[in-house]
Design a protein around this motif. Sequence first.
Motif, PDB file in Angstrom:
ATOM      1  N   GLY A   1       0.495  -1.424   0.318  1.00  0.00           N
ATOM      2  CA  GLY A   1      -0.089  -0.042  -0.018  1.00  0.00           C
ATOM      3  C   GLY A   1       0.988   1.511   0.194  1.00  0.00           C
ATOM      4  O   GLY A   1       1.953   1.777   0.027  1.00  0.00           O
ATOM      5  N   LEU A   2       0.168   2.417   0.018  1.00  0.00           N
ATOM      6  CA  LEU A   2       0.634   3.502   0.118  1.00  0.00           C
ATOM      7  C   LEU A   2       0.337   4.743   1.065  1.00  0.00           C
ATOM      8  O   LEU A   2      -0.766   4.407   2.222  1.00  0.00           O
ATOM      9  CB  LEU A   2      -0.079   5.123  -0.771  1.00  0.00           C
ATOM     10  N   VAL A   3       1.730   5.438   1.667  1.00  0.00           N
ATOM     11  CA  VAL A   3       1.605   6.156   2.790  1.00  0.00           C
ATOM     12  C   VAL A   3       1.732   6.798   3.233  1.00  0.00           C
ATOM     13  O   VAL A   3       3.341   7.383   1.900  1.00  0.00           O
ATOM     14  CB  VAL A   3       2.431   4.803   4.307  1.00  0.00           C
ATOM     15  N   CYS A   4       1.422   8.499   3.206  1.00  0.00           N
ATOM     16  CA  CYS A   4       1.751   9.420   2.985  1.00  0.00           C
ATOM     17  C   CYS A   4       1.703  10.628   4.043  1.00  0.00           C
ATOM     18  O   CYS A   4       0.735  10.184   5.471  1.00  0.00           O
ATOM     19  CB  CYS A   4       1.064  10.585   1.759  1.00  0.00           C
ATOM     20  N   LEU A   5       2.977  11.142   4.623  1.00  0.00           N
ATOM     21  CA  LEU A   5       3.216  11.694   5.950  1.00  0.00           C
ATOM     22  C   LEU A   5       3.907  12.811   5.319  1.00  0.00           C
ATOM     23  O   LEU A   5       4.791  12.858   4.693  1.00  0.00           O
ATOM     24  CB  LEU A   5       4.311  11.108   6.806  1.00  0.00           C
ATOM     25  N   VAL A   6       3.620  14.148   6.027  1.00  0.00           N
ATOM     26  CA  VAL A   6       3.941  15.356   6.276  1.00  0.00           C
ATOM     27  C   VAL A   6       5.451  15.288   6.932  1.00  0.00           C
ATOM     28  O   VAL A   6       4.993  15.137   8.284  1.00  0.00           O
ATOM     29  CB  VAL A   6       3.358  16.513   6.200  1.00  0.00           C
ATOM     30  N   ALA A   7       5.900  15.359   6.541  1.00  0.00           N
ATOM     31  CA  ALA A   7       7.120  15.092   7.365  1.00  0.00           C
ATOM     32  C   ALA A   7       8.145  16.250   7.475  1.00  0.00           C
ATOM     33  O   ALA A   7       9.791  15.977   7.929  1.00  0.00           O
ATOM     34  CB  ALA A   7       8.369  14.031   6.855  1.00  0.00           C
ATOM     35  N   ASP A   8       8.015  17.429   7.406  1.00  0.00           N
ATOM     36  CA  ASP A   8       9.129  18.857   7.943  1.00  0.00           C
ATOM     37  C   ASP A   8       9.149  19.169   9.373  1.00  0.00           C
ATOM     38  O   ASP A   8       9.761  19.936   9.500  1.00  0.00           O
ATOM     39  CB  ASP A   8       9.518  19.376   6.609  1.00  0.00           C
ATOM     40  N   ARG A   9       8.751  18.864  10.674  1.00  0.00           N
ATOM     41  CA  ARG A   9       8.307  18.768  11.420  1.00  0.00           C
ATOM     42  C   ARG A   9       8.501  18.019  12.338  1.00  0.00           C
ATOM     43  O   ARG A   9       7.325  17.533  12.218  1.00  0.00           O
ATOM     44  CB  ARG A   9       7.495  20.510  11.604  1.00  0.00           C
ATOM     45  N   ASP A  10       8.863  17.548  13.635  1.00  0.00           N
ATOM     46  CA  ASP A  10       9.118  16.530  14.379  1.00  0.00           C
ATOM     47  C   ASP A  10       8.116  17.005  15.437  1.00  0.00           C
ATOM     48  O   ASP A  10       8.462  18.275  16.112  1.00  0.00           O
ATOM     49  CB  ASP A  10      10.303  16.591  15.047  1.00  0.00           C
ATOM     50  N   LEU A  11       7.675  16.107  15.848  1.00  0.00           N
ATOM     51  CA  LEU A  11       6.345  17.032  16.414  1.00  0.00           C
ATOM     52  C   LEU A  11       6.640  15.213  18.384  1.00  0.00           C
ATOM     53  O   LEU A  11       5.632  14.852  18.748  1.00  0.00           O
ATOM     54  CB  LEU A  11       4.455  16.150  16.150  1.00  0.00           C
ATOM     55  N   SER A  12       7.179  14.112  18.066  1.00  0.00           N
ATOM     56  CA  SER A  12       7.397  13.427  18.630  1.00  0.00           C
ATOM     57  C   SER A  12       8.421  13.356  19.727  1.00  0.00           C
ATOM     58  O   SER A  12       8.276  12.366  20.691  1.00  0.00           O
ATOM     59  CB  SER A  12       8.101  11.892  18.166  1.00  0.00           C
ATOM     60  N   ALA A  13       9.536  14.655  19.312  1.00  0.00           N
ATOM     61  CA  ALA A  13      10.256  14.864  20.138  1.00  0.00           C
ATOM     62  C   ALA A  13      11.536  13.518  20.470  1.00  0.00           C
ATOM     63  O   ALA A  13      12.734  13.219  21.266  1.00  0.00           O
ATOM     64  CB  ALA A  13      10.293  15.025  21.830  1.00  0.00           C
ATOM     65  N   SER A  14      11.512  12.912  19.281  1.00  0.00           N
ATOM     66  CA  SER A  14      11.966  10.817  18.880  1.00  0.00           C
ATOM     67  C   SER A  14      12.842  11.499  17.646  1.00  0.00           C
ATOM     68  O   SER A  14      13.188  10.762  16.717  1.00  0.00           O
ATOM     69  CB  SER A  14      11.576  10.190  19.375  1.00  0.00           C
ATOM     70  N   GLY A  15      12.902  12.968  16.937  1.00  0.00           N
ATOM     71  CA  GLY A  15      13.595  13.205  15.221  1.00  0.00           C
ATOM     72  C   GLY A  15      14.656  13.046  15.727  1.00  0.00           C
ATOM     73  O   GLY A  15      15.517  12.349  16.645  1.00  0.00           O
ATOM     74  N   THR A  16      15.403  12.739  14.271  1.00  0.00           N
ATOM     75  CA  THR A  16      16.481  12.905  14.522  1.00  0.00           C
ATOM     76  C   THR A  16      17.302  14.420  13.627  1.00  0.00           C
ATOM     77  O   THR A  16      16.418  15.293  13.224  1.00  0.00           O
ATOM     78  CB  THR A  16      17.441  11.789  13.335  1.00  0.00           C
ATOM     79  N   GLU A  17      18.386  14.780  14.381  1.00  0.00           N
ATOM     80  CA  GLU A  17      18.905  15.772  13.450  1.00  0.00           C
ATOM     81  C   GLU A  17      19.329  16.146  12.354  1.00  0.00           C
ATOM     82  O   GLU A  17      19.996  15.065  11.823  1.00  0.00           O
ATOM     83  CB  GLU A  17      19.422  16.742  14.600  1.00  0.00           C
ATOM     84  N   VAL A  18      19.056  17.720  11.859  1.00  0.00           N
ATOM     85  CA  VAL A  18      18.983  17.643  10.581  1.00  0.00           C
ATOM     86  C   VAL A  18      19.900  19.454  10.019  1.00  0.00           C
ATOM     87  O   VAL A  18      19.655  19.463  10.934  1.00  0.00           O
ATOM     88  CB  VAL A  18      18.083  17.061   9.325  1.00  0.00           C
ATOM     89  N   THR A  19      21.074  19.105   8.681  1.00  0.00           N
ATOM     90  CA  THR A  19      21.154  20.376   9.179  1.00  0.00           C
ATOM     91  C   THR A  19      19.914  20.934   7.253  1.00  0.00           C
ATOM     92  O   THR A  19      19.438  19.909   6.579  1.00  0.00           O
ATOM     93  CB  THR A  19      22.752  20.161   8.326  1.00  0.00           C
ATOM     94  N   PHE A  20      19.740  22.137   7.886  1.00  0.00           N
ATOM     95  CA  PHE A  20      18.633  22.281   7.336  1.00  0.00           C
ATOM     96  C   PHE A  20      19.162  23.996   6.997  1.00  0.00           C
ATOM     97  O   PHE A  20      19.107  24.727   7.931  1.00  0.00           O
ATOM     98  CB  PHE A  20      17.255  21.857   7.861  1.00  0.00           C
ATOM     99  N   PHE A  21      19.113  24.449   5.019  1.00  0.00           N
ATOM    100  CA  PHE A  21      19.413  26.014   5.173  1.00  0.00           C
ATOM    101  C   PHE A  21      20.284  26.773   6.017  1.00  0.00           C
ATOM    102  O   PHE A  21      19.954  27.334   7.015  1.00  0.00           O
ATOM    103  CB  PHE A  21      18.356  26.406   5.446  1.00  0.00           C
TER     104      PHE A  21
ATOM    105  N   ASP B   1      21.461  25.456   9.607  1.00  0.00           N
ATOM    106  CA  ASP B   1      21.775  25.266  11.093  1.00  0.00           C
ATOM    107  C   ASP B   1      20.951  23.972  11.032  1.00  0.00           C
ATOM    108  O   ASP B   1      20.273  23.246  10.277  1.00  0.00           O
ATOM    109  CB  ASP B   1      20.724  26.174  11.357  1.00  0.00           C
ATOM    110  N   THR B   2      20.545  24.140  12.345  1.00  0.00           N
ATOM    111  CA  THR B   2      20.462  22.031  12.500  1.00  0.00           C
ATOM    112  C   THR B   2      18.028  22.076  12.841  1.00  0.00           C
ATOM    113  O   THR B   2      17.903  23.132  13.716  1.00  0.00           O
ATOM    114  CB  THR B   2      20.643  21.721  14.044  1.00  0.00           C
ATOM    115  N   ALA B   3      18.169  21.262  12.880  1.00  0.00           N
ATOM    116  CA  ALA B   3      16.630  21.439  12.629  1.00  0.00           C
ATOM    117  C   ALA B   3      16.666  19.923  13.641  1.00  0.00           C
ATOM    118  O   ALA B   3      17.221  18.741  13.268  1.00  0.00           O
ATOM    119  CB  ALA B   3      15.677  21.587  11.588  1.00  0.00           C
ATOM    120  N   ARG B   4      15.150  19.313  13.763  1.00  0.00           N
ATOM    121  CA  ARG B   4      14.506  18.243  14.392  1.00  0.00           C
ATOM    122  C   ARG B   4      13.632  17.174  12.935  1.00  0.00           C
ATOM    123  O   ARG B   4      12.918  18.402  13.128  1.00  0.00           O
ATOM    124  CB  ARG B   4      14.673  17.794  15.399  1.00  0.00           C
ATOM    125  N   MET B   5      13.877  16.772  12.319  1.00  0.00           N
ATOM    126  CA  MET B   5      12.598  16.133  11.736  1.00  0.00           C
ATOM    127  C   MET B   5      12.339  14.613  11.794  1.00  0.00           C
ATOM    128  O   MET B   5      13.485  13.933  12.586  1.00  0.00           O
ATOM    129  CB  MET B   5      13.422  16.154   9.686  1.00  0.00           C
TER     130      MET B   5
END
Length: 326
Positions: free
Chosen positions: A186-206, A208-212
Amino acid sequence: MKDRLSDGLYGAGWATVKKLPEPVATGLGRRIADLAWKRRGKSVLRLESNLARVVPDATPERLAELSKAGMRSYMRYWMESFRLPTWSKERVERGIDIKDVHHLKEGLASGRGVVLALPHLANWDLAGVWVTRCLGVPFTTVAERLKPETLYDRFVAYRESLGMEVLPHTGGSAFGTLARRLRAGGLVCLVADRDLSASGTEVTFFGDTARMPTGPAILAQQTGALLLPVTLWYDDTPVMKGRIHAPVDVPESGTRAEKTSVMTQALADAFAQGIADHPEDWHMLQRLWLADLEERPEPGGTAGTGAGGAGGAGAVDVERGGERGA
C-alpha cells in the motif's frame, strides 16, 4: 472558550466556504490573508523569521513581500481545502500538475509499498485527493491530535471523506498500522518536515540544525517500501504544481540509527530544494530550528497556530513503535 471558538470557526469555514463561487472564495481568502499579515501577529512574525533562514540575503522589504505572499498561499490552502469535498474528479485533475509520477506508479506496481514524504508546501490535501480520486489509490496518513477533540474529529472526518485513512499521531499504534499497509503493497503519505514526537533526528536544514521525524526512513527500512520525497508549489495560475523526487535509498551499511540519519537528511535536502525554489509556499508558521526552540519552548499544538495546527501529518513515534516490533 478558545477551543470552542476555534472549533466553531473551522466548522463555519467548511459549511460556508464550500458553497461560495470559486472566485468569491479566492478573493475572500486573499482579503483574510492580507488582514492577518497587516496585524503582524506571532504567526506572521514566525513565518518571516523562518523565511529569513531560507532566503538569508533578503532585505527587510523582501522578507515582508515573502511573508505577505506566504499568508496568501496559506489562505489559498484553506480556501481550497474547505472546498475539496465538493470538487469532482475532473476539477481535481484541472487543479494539479505533478511531474515524475512514474516514480510513484512504478513503486506501487512493484508491490513493495511506497512512502510519500512531504513538507508543508502548498496544498498537501489537494495532492492527496489527486492520489485517491485521479490515480485511484487509497492511502494511510497520520494526523496530529488537535484541541478540542471535536476539531480533531472534524479533520479526521474531512480527510476520510476524501478517501484517506487517518491514524492519530498519539496512542502508539500508528507505526504498526502503517507498516502493515506498506507490507501489503500500500501507500503511506506523511508530512515530515517538523518533528512532533521529540524523538526525531537532527538534520542540517538551510545551514542550521533542525529535527525531523524518523518515521518515513524507518518505515522504508523495516518494510522494504520505496521512500519518495514530494514537493509542491503554486505559481501565477490556478493549477498547483508538484514533483515526485527520485527514491531515497536505504544505505547498504551502518546501524539503523545511522541509516535513518542519512535517509532523513536526504529528505531534508529534497525539501530544502523545493522550499528554496518557492519559499512563499512553505506554510511553516511555527518554530523549527533547534536554536529557535531553545529561545522558548514551542507550546503544545493548538488549532490555528500554524501548519501543524492545520492537522499536519507525519511525525510518528517510530522509535518506540519499532522497538515493539510493530
